[in-house]
Design an enzyme around this catalytic site. Structure first.
Site, short mmCIF file in Angstrom:
data_model
loop_
_atom_site.label_atom_id
_atom_site.label_comp_id
_atom_site.label_asym_id
_atom_site.label_seq_id
_atom_site.Cartn_x
_atom_site.Cartn_y
_atom_site.Cartn_z
N PRO A 2 101.46 61.68 -38.51
CA PRO A 2 101.60 60.22 -38.56
C PRO A 2 102.26 59.67 -37.28
CG PRO A 2 102.76 61.28 -40.40
CD PRO A 2 102.21 62.36 -39.54
N GLU A 3 101.80 58.53 -36.81
CA GLU A 3 102.40 57.92 -35.62
C GLU A 3 103.42 56.86 -36.10
OE1 GLU A 3 99.73 57.39 -32.32
OE2 GLU A 3 98.39 58.92 -33.07
N LYS A 50 109.13 58.48 -34.83
CA LYS A 50 108.56 59.19 -35.96
C LYS A 50 109.64 59.63 -36.96
CE LYS A 50 104.63 60.76 -33.23
NZ LYS A 50 103.90 61.91 -32.69
N ARG A 119 118.26 61.29 -27.92
CA ARG A 119 117.21 62.13 -27.33
C ARG A 119 115.83 61.46 -27.35
NH1 ARG A 119 119.73 66.33 -30.60
NH2 ARG A 119 117.97 66.27 -32.02
N ASN A 160 98.80 60.95 -30.76
CA ASN A 160 97.53 61.21 -30.07
C ASN A 160 96.57 60.02 -30.02
OD1 ASN A 160 96.06 62.93 -28.56
ND2 ASN A 160 95.45 64.28 -30.24
N ARG A 256 97.23 69.63 -27.35
CA ARG A 256 96.67 68.55 -28.17
C ARG A 256 95.37 68.08 -27.52
NH1 ARG A 256 100.39 65.89 -31.47
NH2 ARG A 256 98.55 65.04 -32.46
#
Ligand SMILES: [Zn+2]
Length: 266
Positions: A2-3, A50, A119, A160, A256
């Site tokens: 999931p984005e 995310k 981060r 992606n 990817r």
């Protein structure tokens, strides 16, 4: 995976179902220390990239990262018996929610949460996000821009689909080095990304095709894909580019799949 738009939708949903009220939290599977938050009032649910956070108190923040396989399911009360490996179950006044298969589900304190957020790069879906922070990281790197857009320390929440579509919409060759991305290019890409991701939160799917290239305008068949939305290049390998007709290419980059039009993004 999931984005970011999916996590922001979940945060809104959980805020609506559970926010400002006590929540019964359990771990039918036993792998999550639910007692630390059980029965407490959920102050707020929010997403950063995310990552999803259920803030009960400064020392009791549930952190969830869905990873590749994590899913939330929810339904109106009453709850049924847990099915499968339920990591966390939430039961509120009107709804109940089960979480299965996340990469992370843990209780953090405010300092641990701050460490985690430090981060991450800016999240385009957060109001105070600073695009310059991402640009600094991009221009310092000799990695291809396509790889940089996926790095959560550069940008939080992009996966992606948004990465491939954003590069296409700005006619950027995915192999362009970070050091070569201009400030004007990045500024246009960031503004576009904010709009696309906000649209994703609203609709619950990723649509990136401009009105003039939609099926009902050009007469082509609508896209059929489990991801749903209308896109230019993502998972359209060998199909004609919606603008120039060149077959869309696919290659692997940092493990990817990357999709692009070799003509529009030359
Ligand atoms: Zn093209």
């Amino acid at each position: 995976m999931p984005e970011g738009h999916t996590l922001h939708r979940l945060a809104r949903l959980h805020q609506k179902y559970y926010g400002k009220r006590p929540v019964r939290v359990s771990s039918p599977q036993g792998r999550f220390p639910a007692a630390l938050v059980d029965g407490r009032v959920l102050t707020r649910a929010e997403a950063y990239g995310k990552h999803l956070f259920h803030v009960y108190a400064p020392d009791a923040i549930v952190h969830v990262h869905l990873g590749l396989y994590g899913t939330f399911t929810d339904a109106p009360l009453p709850p049924t018996l847990p099915v499968g490996q339920v990591r966390m179950r939430m039961v509120g006044e009107t709804h109940w929610t089960d979480l299965r298969g996340p990469t992370r589900c843990e209780v953090l304190n405010a300092a641990e949460r701050a460490e985690l957020l430090a981060r991450l790069g800016p999240d385009p879906l957060r109001r105070n996000a600073d695009p310059a922070a991402a640009y600094t990281r991009i221009t310092r790197s000799k990695l291809p821009v396509a790889a940089l857009l996926m790095e959560q320390k550069v940008l939080a929440g992009v996966g992606n689909v948004y990465r491939a579509e954003l590069l296409f919409r700005h006619r950027v060759n995915p192999r362009t080095l970070g050091t070569s991305v201009t400030e004007a290019q990045w500024s246009a890409m960031w503004t576009d990304l904010v709009g696309l991701m906000k649209d994703g939160v609203k609709k619950g799917r990723i649509d990136t095709v401009r009105d003039e290239h939609l099926p009902h305008v050009t007469g082509r068949a609508p896209r059929v894909d489990r991801h749903g939305g209308e896109v230019y290049v993502y998972r359209r390998t060998d199909q004609p580019c919606l603008i120039c007709g060149t077959p869309v290419r696919k290659a692997e980059l940092a493990a990817r799949n990357l999709y692009w039009c070799p003509t529009c993004q030359a």
